[in-house]
Write a protein that holds these residues in place. Structure first.
Motif, mmCIF file in Angstrom:
data_model
loop_
_atom_site.group_PDB
_atom_site.id
_atom_site.type_symbol
_atom_site.label_atom_id
_atom_site.label_comp_id
_atom_site.label_asym_id
_atom_site.label_seq_id
_atom_site.Cartn_x
_atom_site.Cartn_y
_atom_site.Cartn_z
ATOM 1 N N TYR A 177 0.787 -1.246 -0.201
ATOM 2 C CA TYR A 177 -0.400 -0.139 -0.176
ATOM 3 C C TYR A 177 0.704 1.233 -0.080
ATOM 4 O O TYR A 177 0.148 2.535 -0.057
ATOM 5 C CB TYR A 177 -1.014 0.261 1.097
ATOM 6 N N GLU A 221 -12.015 -3.334 -4.341
ATOM 7 C CA GLU A 221 -10.857 -2.771 -5.300
ATOM 8 C C GLU A 221 -9.645 -2.848 -5.039
ATOM 9 O O GLU A 221 -9.998 -3.144 -3.459
ATOM 10 C CB GLU A 221 -11.588 -1.031 -5.426
ATOM 11 N N LYS A 235 -2.618 3.434 -8.534
ATOM 12 C CA LYS A 235 -3.326 4.144 -8.877
ATOM 13 C C LYS A 235 -3.938 3.988 -10.283
ATOM 14 O O LYS A 235 -4.512 4.249 -10.841
ATOM 15 C CB LYS A 235 -4.037 4.132 -7.966
ATOM 16 N N GLU A 253 -16.799 3.553 -9.888
ATOM 17 C CA GLU A 253 -15.976 1.700 -8.962
ATOM 18 C C GLU A 253 -16.804 0.907 -7.769
ATOM 19 O O GLU A 253 -16.583 2.083 -7.374
ATOM 20 C CB GLU A 253 -14.346 2.590 -8.597
ATOM 21 N N SER A 297 -15.706 0.403 -4.905
ATOM 22 C CA SER A 297 -14.804 -0.017 -4.312
ATOM 23 C C SER A 297 -14.309 -0.598 -3.252
ATOM 24 O O SER A 297 -13.488 -1.241 -2.706
ATOM 25 C CB SER A 297 -14.172 1.587 -3.200
ATOM 26 N N HIS A 318 0.615 3.113 -3.166
ATOM 27 C CA HIS A 318 -0.354 2.824 -3.465
ATOM 28 C C HIS A 318 -1.614 4.212 -4.640
ATOM 29 O O HIS A 318 -1.746 4.007 -5.203
ATOM 30 C CB HIS A 318 -2.066 2.588 -2.774
ATOM 31 N N ASP A 319 -0.817 5.194 -4.234
ATOM 32 C CA ASP A 319 -1.326 6.395 -4.899
ATOM 33 C C ASP A 319 -0.234 7.100 -6.431
ATOM 34 O O ASP A 319 -1.507 7.005 -7.631
ATOM 35 C CB ASP A 319 -0.954 7.572 -4.456
ATOM 36 N N PHE A 360 -7.002 -2.357 -4.318
ATOM 37 C CA PHE A 360 -5.425 -1.108 -3.354
ATOM 38 C C PHE A 360 -7.004 -0.885 -1.785
ATOM 39 O O PHE A 360 -6.550 -0.985 -0.979
ATOM 40 C CB PHE A 360 -5.585 0.015 -3.992
ATOM 41 N N TYR A 405 -4.945 2.677 -13.229
ATOM 42 C CA TYR A 405 -6.859 2.994 -13.420
ATOM 43 C C TYR A 405 -5.978 4.460 -14.177
ATOM 44 O O TYR A 405 -7.327 4.916 -14.053
ATOM 45 C CB TYR A 405 -7.895 3.046 -12.888
ATOM 46 N N TYR A 435 -8.579 8.141 -13.330
ATOM 47 C CA TYR A 435 -7.467 9.085 -12.933
ATOM 48 C C TYR A 435 -7.571 10.871 -13.546
ATOM 49 O O TYR A 435 -7.233 11.503 -13.263
ATOM 50 C CB TYR A 435 -6.633 8.899 -12.027
#
Length: 389
Positions: free
Chosen positions: A31, A132, A38, A127, A129, A34-35, A134, A42, A46
């Motif tokens: 994690y 998901e 992502k 999404e 979530s 993760h930013d 993450f 995806y 974003y």
């Protein structure tokens, strides 16, 4: 005698919490980025296909209404994460939890993210979530996918035990002689030794190197697990502050914002977008229509929750009630504000994130090498007992 008692405590606490420490540490390592991941995994969610460099975002209330229309009845948007950069979508969150629910899928009744083009009002993606990847990793890290009532407590108390394991491990690591082969073996791995000795050295050496950062990760994690500790934690560090603990409000030249829209939150958002066009992101928790105050949290950098401005505006006359800023916080309050950045490694940018990533992997390896140590000694003791028969 002391080390023998410490070893007994270290061994059994490690065996009891080993699996939890492994899962929490490994999920924490994943994690950490993760930013960044992502955005790579995806990008269609974003990033907008046709960025509008000169366009003005639609009023937030209109965007919320459009995002709400794509969700099933009963699922309500409660938070918005938006990005001033022109090429980014805005994220509208809808979630509801059952605090007593056992297991991740019972804990979350629903959790959706709606990605919107803020300039056209078009829905980019919806999404789920709750499922998901993450988000699952985050929930594994926080509560082992068992829900808050049970999983959160297991992780919290295992973290306390892991802090004890780190301390007892340092006592066991302490070299008898601070020179020669004894010291070298305590801080460096010899790859020429046999596997069992290598596993022992790996546990010993890794434990030494991860100790200081791992202890910080434990302490910062415990502030999430036990939020009631935050006040005494802040009060302790406030004793060393050069600022007045109550002097957190910035002086502002504008006492009232302009009324361009009907809804107060639309006016506040228009104001802060003009005031902070280079901010990393902004977060808004949607209030009731009759709420006396609306607020916007601004992250000056997207990945740093501890660098912020927080605007509070009275809904009746659009007067600015308060502007909170990280650089006006006292020492203890600043430490609390930086807790997320310290725990995730974002406090120093990419170098500290990489450091936290490897420390977390190191923590995940300790239960594995420790288990093999226990198993090898157990097997050796069993062979000895059989040879006496």
């Amino acid at each position: 005698m002391l080390k023998k008692s410490v070893l007994w405590i270290h061994k059994w606490l490690g065996l009891i919490t080993g699996l939890v420490v492994f899962l929490v540490s490994l999920s924490g390592a994943i994690y950490t980025f993760h930013d960044e991941l992502k955005l790579l995994v995806y990008p269609e969610k974003y990033f907008l296909q046709s960025p509008a460099s000169e366009a003005t975002p639609l009023p937030l209330t209109e965007l919320v209404s459009r995002a709400q229309s794509v969700l099933p009845d009963g699922e309500e948007i409660s938070r918005v994460d938006l990005y001033p950069a022109s090429g980014r979508s805005w994220v509208f969150r809808a979630s509801d939890i059952d605090v007593a629910g056992f297991g991740h899928w019972n804990y979350f009744r629903y959790y959706k993210r709606v990605f919107m083009n803020p300039y056209t009002g078009e829905c980019v993606a919806v999404e789920d979530s709750k499922n998901e990847f993450f988000q699952l990793i985050l929930q594994l890290h926080m509560n082992l996918l068992l829900g808050k009532t049970y999983g959160h407590a297991i992780v919290a108390y295992s973290t306390i035990i892991f802090a004890v394991l780190l301390a007892t491990g340092m006592i066991l690591w302490w070299p008898k002689k601070w020179r020669g082969k004894t010291l070298r073996r305590s801080v460096w791995l010899d790859r020429k030794v046999k596997w069992k000795r290598f596993n022992y050295d790996l546990h010993n050496v890794w434990g030494f190197y991860v100790f200081p950062i791992a202890l910080i990760l434990c302490l910062t994690g415990l502030l999430f697990s036990f939020p009631e500790w935050k006040k005494p934690y802040s009060d302790f560090f406030n004793q060393f502050s050069i600022f007045n603990p109550n002097s957190t409000t910035l002086q502002n030249t504008t006492s009232q914002i302009s009324k361009r829209h009907h809804a107060p939150i639309d006016n506040l958002l228009t104001y802060v977008l003009q005031k902070h066009p280079d901010a990393g992101m902004m977060s808004i928790r949607l209030r009731e229509p009759d709420a006396p105050v609306v607020d916007v949290q601004i992250r000056l950098r997207e990945d740093r929750s501890g660098l912020f401005r927080w605007y509070y505006v009275n809904t009746q006359d659009l007067s600015i009630k308060e502007i909170r800023s990280h650089d006006k916080l006292s020492a203890g309050d600043l430490m609390s504000a930086l807790n997320f950045d310290l725990h995730t490694g974002t406090i120093g940018g990419l170098p500290t994130k990489i450091l936290v990533f490897f420390i977390a992997l190191g923590c995940a390896s300790l239960p594995i090498t420790g288990y093999f140590l226990w198993w090898n000694k157990r097997s050796k003791a069993k062979r000895k007992s059989l040879s006496r028969i």
